[in-house]
Design a protein around this motif. Structure first.
Motif, PDB file in Angstrom:
ATOM      1  N   SER A  37       0.819  -1.218   0.000  1.00  0.00           N
ATOM      2  CA  SER A  37       0.000   0.000   0.000  1.00  0.00           C
ATOM      3  C   SER A  37       0.852   1.268   0.000  1.00  0.00           C
ATOM      4  N   GLY A  38       2.135   1.146   0.264  1.00  0.00           N
ATOM      5  CA  GLY A  38       3.044   2.288   0.204  1.00  0.00           C
ATOM      6  C   GLY A  38       4.269   2.065   1.056  1.00  0.00           C
ATOM      7  N   HIS A  39       5.445   2.083   0.433  1.00  0.00           N
ATOM      8  CA  HIS A  39       6.700   1.862   1.154  1.00  0.00           C
ATOM      9  C   HIS A  39       7.766   2.835   0.661  1.00  0.00           C
ATOM     10  N   ILE A  40       8.837   2.926   1.409  1.00  0.00           N
ATOM     11  CA  ILE A  40       9.965   3.787   1.045  1.00  0.00           C
ATOM     12  C   ILE A  40      10.644   3.180  -0.189  1.00  0.00           C
ATOM     13  N   PRO A  41      10.894   3.985  -1.216  1.00  0.00           N
ATOM     14  CA  PRO A  41      11.591   3.462  -2.396  1.00  0.00           C
ATOM     15  C   PRO A  41      12.915   2.803  -1.982  1.00  0.00           C
ATOM     16  N   GLY A  42      13.121   1.581  -2.438  1.00  0.00           N
ATOM     17  CA  GLY A  42      14.352   0.851  -2.125  1.00  0.00           C
ATOM     18  C   GLY A  42      14.229  -0.069  -0.924  1.00  0.00           C
ATOM     19  N   ALA A  43      13.160   0.067  -0.135  1.00  0.00           N
ATOM     20  CA  ALA A  43      12.985  -0.783   1.044  1.00  0.00           C
ATOM     21  C   ALA A  43      12.621  -2.199   0.622  1.00  0.00           C
ATOM     22  N   LYS A  44      13.160  -3.171   1.349  1.00  0.00           N
ATOM     23  CA  LYS A  44      12.837  -4.578   1.111  1.00  0.00           C
ATOM     24  C   LYS A  44      11.817  -5.008   2.149  1.00  0.00           C
ATOM     25  N   ASN A  45      10.836  -5.798   1.738  1.00  0.00           N
ATOM     26  CA  ASN A  45       9.806  -6.281   2.661  1.00  0.00           C
ATOM     27  C   ASN A  45      10.215  -7.637   3.233  1.00  0.00           C
ATOM     28  N   HIS A  46      10.252  -7.709   4.566  1.00  0.00           N
ATOM     29  CA  HIS A  46      10.518  -8.967   5.268  1.00  0.00           C
ATOM     30  C   HIS A  46       9.697  -8.911   6.549  1.00  0.00           C
ATOM     31  N   PRO A  47       8.467  -9.453   6.527  1.00  0.00           N
ATOM     32  CA  PRO A  47       7.554  -9.325   7.663  1.00  0.00           C
ATOM     33  C   PRO A  47       8.142  -9.813   8.988  1.00  0.00           C
ATOM     34  N   LEU A  48       7.719  -9.164  10.061  1.00  0.00           N
ATOM     35  CA  LEU A  48       8.205  -9.481  11.405  1.00  0.00           C
ATOM     36  C   LEU A  48       8.077 -10.971  11.716  1.00  0.00           C
ATOM     37  N   ASP A  49       6.966 -11.600  11.320  1.00  0.00           N
ATOM     38  CA  ASP A  49       6.779 -13.014  11.674  1.00  0.00           C
ATOM     39  C   ASP A  49       7.753 -13.954  10.960  1.00  0.00           C
TER      40      ASP A  49
END
Length: 106
Positions: A37-49
């Protein structure tokens, strides 16, 4: 001696915004739908769980962000225990006022 209870350093979203030109390693630990839904350009997603499965080859500092700063603090503690150099982004995406990207990939 390594202290598991040592404080995790943190920076503000404004300080992180200043670092973007250096292309820091930003780890967004929100859920995939929050990230999309919206993230910082260049950020990688790795959920806490799934944070215990995170692997990074190089030794650069990892900037950890979530929505408010609570999950990122938990993730930062877990990553620090694994030996990573981590910095929590205080206030999370709630305080991020710069541009964001939508979609799966940074």
């Amino acid at each position: 001696m390594f202290n598991l209870f040592q404080a995790i350093p943190s920076i503000s979203t404004a300080e992180l915004a200043e670092k973007l030109k250096e292309k820091p390693m930003i780890l967004d630990v929100r859920t995939p739908s929050e990230y999309q839904s919206g993230h910082i350009p260049g950020a990688k997603n790795h959920p806490l769980d799934k944070i215990n499965s995170y692997r990074q080859k190089n030794a650069e500092t990892v900037y950890v962000i979530c929505q408010s700063g609570m999950r990122s603090k938990q993730a930062a503690r877990a990553l620090k225990k694994q030996g990573y150099e981590v910095v929590n982004v205080a206030g999370g995406m709630n305080r991020w006022t710069n541009s964001t990207r939508k979609g799966k990939y940074a």
